[in-house]
Enzyme design. Sequence first.
Site, PDB file in Angstrom:
ATOM      1  N   ALA A 292     -46.162   1.168  -4.832  1.00  0.00           N
ATOM      2  CA  ALA A 292     -45.198   1.463  -5.886  1.00  0.00           C
ATOM      3  C   ALA A 292     -45.420   2.909  -6.352  1.00  0.00           C
ATOM      4  CB  ALA A 292     -45.391   0.496  -7.037  1.00  0.00           C
ATOM      5  N   ASP A 316     -32.757  -1.197  -6.870  1.00  0.00           N
ATOM      6  CA  ASP A 316     -32.670  -0.379  -8.079  1.00  0.00           C
ATOM      7  C   ASP A 316     -34.020   0.249  -8.446  1.00  0.00           C
ATOM      8  OD1 ASP A 316     -30.016  -1.077  -8.225  1.00  0.00           O
ATOM      9  OD2 ASP A 316     -30.434  -2.854  -9.426  1.00  0.00           O
TER      10      ASP A 316
END
Length: 673
Positions: A292, A316
């Site tokens: 991430a 998103d």
Amino acid sequence: MPYNLYESVCNYKKWQYKLQICIEQHDGIDTEKQQQKTTFEPLINETSVDSTKAEIIASSTKILFLPINQKSGYTASSNVPSSIHLRQLINIRQIKKKEKTKNGFLNSLSEKKRSKRTRPFVEPTTLHTQNANVNKDSTDSLRLSMPIINAEDQEALTSISPILTDKSTELSSESAPSMSHRAFAPIEEDTGIDDQEQKSKTCLLTYTDTKSPFRWILKRLVIELKTNEEADIFCMQLTKCLSMLKERPKHLLAFVNPLCGKGKGRPIYEKKIRTLFDEAQVNVDTIYTERANHARDYIRDETLKKYDGIICVGGDGMFSELCHGLLLKTITESNLDINEPRINLIRPETRIGIIPAGSTDAVVYGTTGMNDPITSALQIITGESLLIDLTTIHSEQGFVRFMATMMAYGFFGDIIHSSESWRCLGPFRYDLAGFKQFLRNKSYDCKLSITLSPADASLHHSSELGASQPLQVTTTKQKLIQHTTRTDDTLKEIVSPRAQFCNRNCDKCSVDDSKTDPEFRLPLQIEKQGRYTTINCLNMPCRCKKSKYGMSPFVHLGDGSFDLILVERSWRLGFLRFLWQVASDSRQIDQLANVERYRVYEVLIKPELINSKQPSYWSCDGELISGNEIQIRVHRQALNLFARGIVFEQDENINKLKKAEKQTFFSWFRSKK
Ligand SMILES: Nc1ncnc2c1ncn2[C@@H]1O[C@H](COP(=O)(O)OP(=O)(O)OP(=O)(O)O)[C@@H](O)[C@H]1O
């Protein structure tokens, strides 16, 4: 009158067409024929063209296919469009008839087969007397994943192929007398085929079919010109024109999230998208993310000057990483303080693109109309541009994050928090957490300070309103209208803007308010205090598979505002009505008794811990955020996206829905109490 850059005759299977590259009328340029000639004639010889001329060519050049002898009962093929705009063209190249496409499908039959079918060139005027066998049309212009030749094609290709005549060639050269094809400077291009193949008279045009407002389709068209040289010149002219499309990216940086949408990111990119970029000759450097925030950190820390854009394959969350990386980089380079709540963002020069492969894809739904990876890739390749608003979120401790889609306090914030512990269930965890929160029916006390958005910048200008003192701060929209001396429609439009979809080239988003000093805008403020089940701020409609129109269908993408939706505490049935409308048709959501919708420039949300034992969780773009008081502020058109915007046939859609509503058993459920 249009100027013809090229004119000849071509064949598509058994059909014959007059082929033109035509620059259509343009103010101030094409008004006089003489002027056209002096403007465009040199193009043939020039190796570099000035930017004004390039812009004219880019915006008004078309390839025209005019069927020959159509009137005499010779029906044109429906596979050949009447025109292809230069902006739709992805690639043009000469091919050998044997050559396979990059996907391994035949584009045309072998030289041998073709020579059996093909007759010598004949007078076009006699074509109708040939009693030609007009077969049912077929397609060699399907989506990439489908074979190009089918049974009907085979049939069509074995029929007689009408060809151009010497007479028609003369006609062509007469109608474009000023052209000197031979003098045109050739462009070196690595087409991956050898010299002999480059001299082929068969041309493959790859273009985008944009007829459907939402889904773009890649099409291929194989045409045959009279000679190898003509085909050579045709391809060179078009390649030269294509090189003038400055908005098209040539070099991109792509981040692929291999874990997004249950692991579909890598296959989508490798099987569907990479071939498209190769075909369009867009150079792409690819990074597969390993953790991430990998993309965010890379963009923020590395030099990206050589790229014309940054794209991601993901959902998103990946889009949010790109926004953060790029905006934080621009802020640092401009020596701005991101922790300052009144910061004015500077729009980064680099465009961002997103190829949908996530589980929600709200950003792509909101900016292209659907989550189709090929449509998004084609919009990136053709260099579509869409300026969108972005919001900053600050807490009492400073900057929290940028918000692209939705920020929530209450119900939706709690869902994100609960679902964190059920990650192993995949997207189903949201349904489960939603059900749990619905049963709890919790609500929270809050104070809100809402600054309404300038629906039109000029309406907020003090001199326009004729008052130097700010308007009174009130508690409801209605009171705000009553308290002002102005009760005309312009003020009502600010307070309760008309419900209108944000369309491509939307008039609200195209208002240029950059010259209006924000200091001159009158504060139209509303103070509110109450107990709410959920408070949502939406920067985009947030359409997805579960919500046809999204929670906020009328929010505009680039008008410098976002929607604030307040749902007051109610019985479960009242909240169920709200959820039901969000899922089915949310266009009249603010007519529910417990729902209010505001178009907002800035809002300060202060949770009050009077009755509730603990505050709710805050969520932003699907992630949990922390803070006591949260201030959300919009930044008009802070990002440039590779997207086209949605083309709505508004009235048509609304009428369809009205009809459907009448027949719906649940229509009572949507009406106000
Ligand atoms: N290699 C990786 N390993 C773990 N997490 C990653 C990796 N790459 C990206 N991420 C993170 O995964 C999160 C979710 O990714 P993404 O939004 O692309 O997919 P999604 O959650 O399936 O889609 P959506 O957000 O539309 O529901 C992002 O916030 C991103 O920071």
